[in-house]
Design an enzyme around this catalytic site. Structure first.
Site, mmCIF file in Angstrom:
data_model
loop_
_atom_site.group_PDB
_atom_site.id
_atom_site.type_symbol
_atom_site.label_atom_id
_atom_site.label_comp_id
_atom_site.label_asym_id
_atom_site.label_seq_id
_atom_site.Cartn_x
_atom_site.Cartn_y
_atom_site.Cartn_z
ATOM 1 N N CYS A 220 0.872 -1.178 0.000
ATOM 2 C CA CYS A 220 0.000 0.000 0.000
ATOM 3 C C CYS A 220 0.908 1.226 0.000
ATOM 4 O O CYS A 220 2.114 1.114 -0.189
ATOM 5 C CB CYS A 220 -0.989 -0.010 1.152
ATOM 6 S SG CYS A 220 -0.283 0.189 2.783
ATOM 7 N N CYS B 15 -4.459 -0.900 -1.911
ATOM 8 C CA CYS B 15 -5.011 0.442 -2.096
ATOM 9 C C CYS B 15 -4.826 0.846 -3.546
ATOM 10 O O CYS B 15 -3.901 0.388 -4.224
ATOM 11 C CB CYS B 15 -4.385 1.453 -1.139
ATOM 12 S SG CYS B 15 -2.717 1.988 -1.537
ATOM 13 N N CYS C 125 2.617 1.464 -8.530
ATOM 14 C CA CYS C 125 3.567 0.360 -8.539
ATOM 15 C C CYS C 125 3.913 0.008 -9.984
ATOM 16 O O CYS C 125 3.021 -0.103 -10.827
ATOM 17 C CB CYS C 125 2.970 -0.856 -7.826
ATOM 18 S SG CYS C 125 4.146 -2.213 -7.666
#
Length: 146
Positions: A10, A83, A90
């Protein structure tokens, strides 16, 4: 047989990913080696610790970690973003990942309310994560993957 490595990711590694790490380890630590990290680690929110202790899962030894501690250094069977911010930020080609999943949960730390409303939000998110992990474990079992 070696354990399947799972990384929960996250943004701050302060609540959702910490809860997920502790819950999966508690529920299936004999099958999975579990980690958590954040893109911008902030430290564990005290309410995260409190709601996990309420269900008998202490977070002793947990600390907020940056994803760079793991990126390209460990092969993970699963990268699970918890999240939407982490999912978007990412890298899509995260090295050393076999499967990538996204489970979106609200950020309980971003909730603004009274002290009782805040703890209630943390419990709600903890319980949502717990249910999602249990469903995922059942799916893995029914597929013969674990």
């Amino acid at each position: 047989m070696s354990k399947i490595k799972v990384l929960f990711l996250c943004t701050g590694n302060s609540a959702r990913s910490q809860m997920a790490e502790a819950l999966l380890r508690h529920l299936a630590g004999n099958t999975f080696e579990v980690f958590s990290a954040g893109l911008d680690p902030k430290g564990i929110n005290p309410l995260t610790t409190r709601v996990m202790e309420e269900i008998g899962i202490p977070l002793e030894g947990h600390y907020a970690k940056h994803v760079n501690e793991y990126m390209g250094k460990i092969h993970f069977g699963y990268l699970i973003t918890v999240c939407s911010d982490a999912e978007q930020r990412c890298p899509s080609t995260f090295p050393g990942i076999s499967h990538r999943l996204h489970w979106a949960f609200d950020d309980p730390g971003a909730f603004v309310g009274t002290a009782e409303e805040n703890i209630k939000k943390f419990r709600e998110i903890r319980d949502q994560i717990d249910l999602r992990i249990r469903l995922w474990l059942e799916e893995r079992k029914s597929e013969g993957a674990i």
